[in-house]
Scaffold this motif. Sequence first.
Motif, PDB file in Angstrom:
ATOM      1  N   VAL A   1     -19.789 101.299   4.827  1.00 20.60           N
ATOM      2  CA  VAL A   1     -20.782 100.752   6.355  1.00 20.60           C
ATOM      3  C   VAL A   1     -20.933 102.218   6.811  1.00 20.60           C
ATOM      4  CG1 VAL A   1     -19.982  99.485   8.564  1.00 20.60           C
ATOM      5  CG2 VAL A   1     -19.170  98.613   6.617  1.00 20.60           C
ATOM      6  N   VAL A   2     -21.802 102.035   7.057  1.00 19.75           N
ATOM      7  CA  VAL A   2     -22.427 103.846   8.446  1.00 19.75           C
ATOM      8  C   VAL A   2     -22.007 103.443  10.177  1.00 19.75           C
ATOM      9  CG1 VAL A   2     -24.307 105.138   9.067  1.00 19.75           C
ATOM     10  CG2 VAL A   2     -24.061 104.527   6.876  1.00 19.75           C
ATOM     11  N   LEU A   3     -22.756 102.172  10.139  1.00 25.11           N
ATOM     12  CA  LEU A   3     -22.139 102.161  12.073  1.00 25.11           C
ATOM     13  C   LEU A   3     -21.696 100.114  11.448  1.00 25.11           C
ATOM     14  CD1 LEU A   3     -22.519 102.876  14.703  1.00 25.11           C
ATOM     15  CD2 LEU A   3     -24.999 101.601  14.587  1.00 25.11           C
ATOM     16  N   HIS A   4     -20.333 100.365  12.213  1.00 18.13           N
ATOM     17  CA  HIS A   4     -19.586  98.381  12.960  1.00 18.13           C
ATOM     18  C   HIS A   4     -20.367  98.150  14.013  1.00 18.13           C
ATOM     19  CE1 HIS A   4     -16.618  99.065   9.720  1.00 18.13           C
ATOM     20  NE2 HIS A   4     -16.751 100.126  10.204  1.00 18.13           N
ATOM     21  N   LEU A   5     -21.241  96.917  13.942  1.00 18.14           N
ATOM     22  CA  LEU A   5     -21.434  96.374  15.023  1.00 18.14           C
ATOM     23  C   LEU A   5     -20.721  95.138  15.734  1.00 18.14           C
ATOM     24  CD1 LEU A   5     -24.939  95.643  13.257  1.00 18.14           C
ATOM     25  CD2 LEU A   5     -24.713  97.473  14.862  1.00 18.14           C
ATOM     26  N   SER A   6     -19.696  94.758  14.247  1.00 15.62           N
ATOM     27  CA  SER A   6     -19.103  93.623  14.854  1.00 15.62           C
ATOM     28  C   SER A   6     -17.157  93.624  13.886  1.00 15.62           C
ATOM     29  CB  SER A   6     -19.719  92.413  15.333  1.00 15.62           C
ATOM     30  OG  SER A   6     -19.820  91.462  14.294  1.00 15.62           O
ATOM     31  N   ALA A   7     -16.749  93.062  14.133  1.00 14.44           N
ATOM     32  CA  ALA A   7     -15.591  92.618  13.421  1.00 14.44           C
ATOM     33  C   ALA A   7     -16.211  92.700  11.804  1.00 14.44           C
ATOM     34  CB  ALA A   7     -15.080  91.955  13.827  1.00 14.44           C
ATOM     35  N   THR A   8     -16.645  91.486  11.774  1.00 11.15           N
ATOM     36  CA  THR A   8     -17.620  91.008  10.527  1.00 11.15           C
ATOM     37  C   THR A   8     -19.348  91.637   9.999  1.00 11.15           C
ATOM     38  OG1 THR A   8     -19.177  89.008  11.228  1.00 11.15           O
ATOM     39  CG2 THR A   8     -16.282  88.794  10.911  1.00 11.15           C
ATOM     40  N   HIS A   9     -19.541  92.087  10.720  1.00 10.19           N
ATOM     41  CA  HIS A   9     -20.952  93.298  10.143  1.00 10.19           C
ATOM     42  C   HIS A   9     -21.297  94.354  10.498  1.00 10.19           C
ATOM     43  CE1 HIS A   9     -21.752  88.320  11.418  1.00 10.19           C
ATOM     44  NE2 HIS A   9     -22.525  88.804  11.000  1.00 10.19           N
ATOM     45  N   GLY A  10     -22.321  95.365   9.513  1.00  7.60           N
ATOM     46  CA  GLY A  10     -22.360  96.248  10.240  1.00  7.60           C
ATOM     47  C   GLY A  10     -23.716  96.609   9.415  1.00  7.60           C
ATOM     48  N   LEU A  11     -23.620  97.835   9.358  1.00  7.51           N
ATOM     49  CA  LEU A  11     -24.957  99.044   8.729  1.00  7.51           C
ATOM     50  C   LEU A  11     -24.401  99.473   7.863  1.00  7.51           C
ATOM     51  CD1 LEU A  11     -28.035  99.040   9.346  1.00  7.51           C
ATOM     52  CD2 LEU A  11     -27.285 101.398  10.766  1.00  7.51           C
TER      53      LEU A  11
END
Length: 83
Positions: free
Chosen positions: A34-44
């Motif tokens: 994961v390069v960028l965490h968008l939320s607790a369960t999602h990321g880039l």
Amino acid sequence: MLVFRVLCAAVASAVLSGFAFLLVTGQYTNDGPVVLHLSATHGLHLGDLFVVTGWAVAMAMLAVLAWPHRRPVSRAGRPGPWR
């Protein structure tokens, strides 16, 4: 002829964008870190960056193909023998 090129580019870009969307939103075993965490369960993920980069390059190439071309003019001011 310009309308046909633009229509073809629009259809190809819609299909390409749909495939890119499916690749980015899907879950795969080799997504990468994961390069960028968008939320607790999602990321880039790192793999998503390759998809987005490929999508951007392909969209730029479709824009180049759909762009209206002008015929080259020779130095004498007349159209050249090339097409």
